[in-house]
Design an enzyme around this catalytic site. Sequence first.
Site, PDB file in Angstrom:
ATOM      1  N   PHE A   1      -2.083 -16.979  -1.182  1.00 59.46           N
ATOM      2  CA  PHE A   1      -3.244 -16.809  -0.463  1.00 59.46           C
ATOM      3  C   PHE A   1      -3.228 -16.251   1.167  1.00 59.46           C
ATOM      4  O   PHE A   1      -2.715 -14.775   0.888  1.00 59.46           O
ATOM      5  CB  PHE A   1      -2.622 -18.282  -0.010  1.00 59.46           C
TER       6      PHE A   1
ATOM      7  N   LEU B   1       0.750  -7.219  15.698  1.00 61.22           N
ATOM      8  CA  LEU B   1       1.530  -7.560  14.805  1.00 61.22           C
ATOM      9  C   LEU B   1       2.742  -8.372  14.782  1.00 61.22           C
ATOM     10  O   LEU B   1       3.024  -9.572  14.973  1.00 61.22           O
ATOM     11  CB  LEU B   1       1.676  -6.581  13.702  1.00 61.22           C
ATOM     12  N   THR B   2       4.136  -7.630  16.138  1.00 61.58           N
ATOM     13  CA  THR B   2       5.305  -7.392  16.694  1.00 61.58           C
ATOM     14  C   THR B   2       5.063  -9.388  17.486  1.00 61.58           C
ATOM     15  O   THR B   2       5.831 -10.356  16.882  1.00 61.58           O
ATOM     16  CB  THR B   2       6.232  -6.842  17.308  1.00 61.58           C
TER      17      THR B   2
ATOM     18  N   TYR C   1       7.199  -6.842   6.189  1.00 59.61           N
ATOM     19  CA  TYR C   1       7.858  -8.153   6.554  1.00 59.61           C
ATOM     20  C   TYR C   1       8.773  -8.513   6.509  1.00 59.61           C
ATOM     21  O   TYR C   1       9.506  -9.571   6.635  1.00 59.61           O
ATOM     22  CB  TYR C   1       6.610  -9.101   6.075  1.00 59.61           C
TER      23      TYR C   1
ATOM     24  N   VAL D   1      -3.424 -11.484   8.014  1.00 63.81           N
ATOM     25  CA  VAL D   1      -3.058 -10.677   8.857  1.00 63.81           C
ATOM     26  C   VAL D   1      -2.913  -8.898   8.799  1.00 63.81           C
ATOM     27  O   VAL D   1      -2.951  -8.013   7.816  1.00 63.81           O
ATOM     28  CB  VAL D   1      -1.290 -10.568   8.667  1.00 63.81           C
ATOM     29  N   THR D   2      -4.006  -8.592  10.627  1.00 60.18           N
ATOM     30  CA  THR D   2      -5.141  -6.718  10.182  1.00 60.18           C
ATOM     31  C   THR D   2      -4.363  -6.493  11.648  1.00 60.18           C
ATOM     32  O   THR D   2      -4.175  -7.068  12.895  1.00 60.18           O
ATOM     33  CB  THR D   2      -6.155  -7.316   9.185  1.00 60.18           C
ATOM     34  N   VAL D   3      -3.744  -5.105  11.493  1.00 56.54           N
ATOM     35  CA  VAL D   3      -4.519  -4.483  13.250  1.00 56.54           C
ATOM     36  C   VAL D   3      -5.190  -3.372  12.150  1.00 56.54           C
ATOM     37  O   VAL D   3      -5.180  -2.531  11.948  1.00 56.54           O
ATOM     38  CB  VAL D   3      -3.307  -4.097  13.174  1.00 56.54           C
TER      39      VAL D   3
ATOM     40  N   ARG E   1      -0.020   0.598  16.297  1.00 58.79           N
ATOM     41  CA  ARG E   1       1.972   1.236  16.341  1.00 58.79           C
ATOM     42  C   ARG E   1       2.036   0.661  18.123  1.00 58.79           C
ATOM     43  O   ARG E   1       2.536   1.467  18.668  1.00 58.79           O
ATOM     44  CB  ARG E   1       1.597   2.718  16.302  1.00 58.79           C
TER      45      ARG E   1
ATOM     46  N   GLY F   1       2.479  -2.313  19.085  1.00 62.79           N
ATOM     47  CA  GLY F   1       3.552  -3.808  18.638  1.00 62.79           C
ATOM     48  C   GLY F   1       2.301  -5.132  18.061  1.00 62.79           C
ATOM     49  O   GLY F   1       3.209  -6.423  19.155  1.00 62.79           O
TER      50      GLY F   1
END
Length: 418
Positions: A418, A99-100, A128, A87-89, A95, A97
């Site tokens: 993992f 990931l959301t 999280y 998971v990356t941005v 900021r 949205g």
Amino acid sequence: MSSRQDIDIRPIREDEIREWIRAMKTGFQQPPSVSDAEVRDRSTHFVPERTLGAFDGGRCVGTFRSFAQEITAVGGTPVAADAVTNVTVTATHRRRGILTRMMARDLAAAKERGDTVATLIAAEYPIYGRYGFGAATTGVEWTIDVPRAGLDPRWSGPEDGGRIDLVDGDGVRKIGPELHERLRRVKPGVVGRDERWWQVRTGGLVLDPASWIEPFQAVYRNAGGEVEGLLTYTVDDHWGDVKQPLETAKVKDMIAVTPAAERALWRYLCSVDWVTKVRTGMRAPDDLLPHLLPDPRAARITTQADLVWVRILDVGAALEARTYGATGSLVLEVEDRGGLCGGRYRLDASEAGGSCERTTADAELTLGVSELGALWLGDESAVRLAALGRVREARAGAASLADALLRTSRRPWCPDIF
């Protein structure tokens, strides 16, 4: 600046794998170059619908992947999990949205598939909880000062009639999977390992030959010849200024399904010539290790942190999958801002198992879905969460009852990142 609506979130195509890996490495502040070997390896286990990318004008600026996993519930039942990873941005697109949206899409798909929980290892703590995940296991690493430990330097092998042998990667691939399954049946929090896991960790599949270092691998067999333990470790090559060996053994993996195996493998590692320090890798917080040493203070905690986070997707299935430490009934009000499993549930529990169904009865304990995730494997305390204001009692003593039902005598643990 692109608006949120301009960011396209979708499963990536196979011809976008290289770009996706580059975006992922960039997000993790790693050198962004991508080798052909990395692309080939990713292609072999590429699942398009579970590999998401966020695209801004054709450029990948966010990554998200999940995969099928089983995690052991209290009592030994394997539970279907949606394991979230990669998971990356990209820093230029925070900021907005991204990931959301990726998380909501993946969790909805996991719920639709029938997964009971979602899991992840959190690189950063604050992220999280807002998606319903709660820290459910803790990992602890010790550093052992071997000369201080008080161990007999004349030790020549297990005193119980067992033996320790070194094996190679082929040997580990033969005995490791079955041994790990034995551990998984008795230890809550342990996750499954597929064939690729064993290939990568034992040199059967080498992704980067320049960085691969073959580890040492030791097997413990009991007096009857049955394998009960497996230790994987490396040793650095460090000497003092006066030709004094000061080497450190670093544990990569250690599976022990009996206390005898655990004792023998730690004792073996502390007896290896020239090794003056042992770094244990992440172990359970109530590991036997320190008290296997004549001087437990020789084992110093060097890392202690949350490890596996759990997000409940199906409250009834999650609570019915596990066993309990006592008999009792409790009505829970579960709050879920994600809209996946909120509601009121009655848990009827016993040491043999439990039933959990929706109810209209008055709630006795109110908690968020992230708090339920933290409690599910038995490590967290509802009384402690109540003191922190994260759990609310509508009936006095409800948090204490929750602890009596949910907590475990030995703490859950996951040996894998993992």
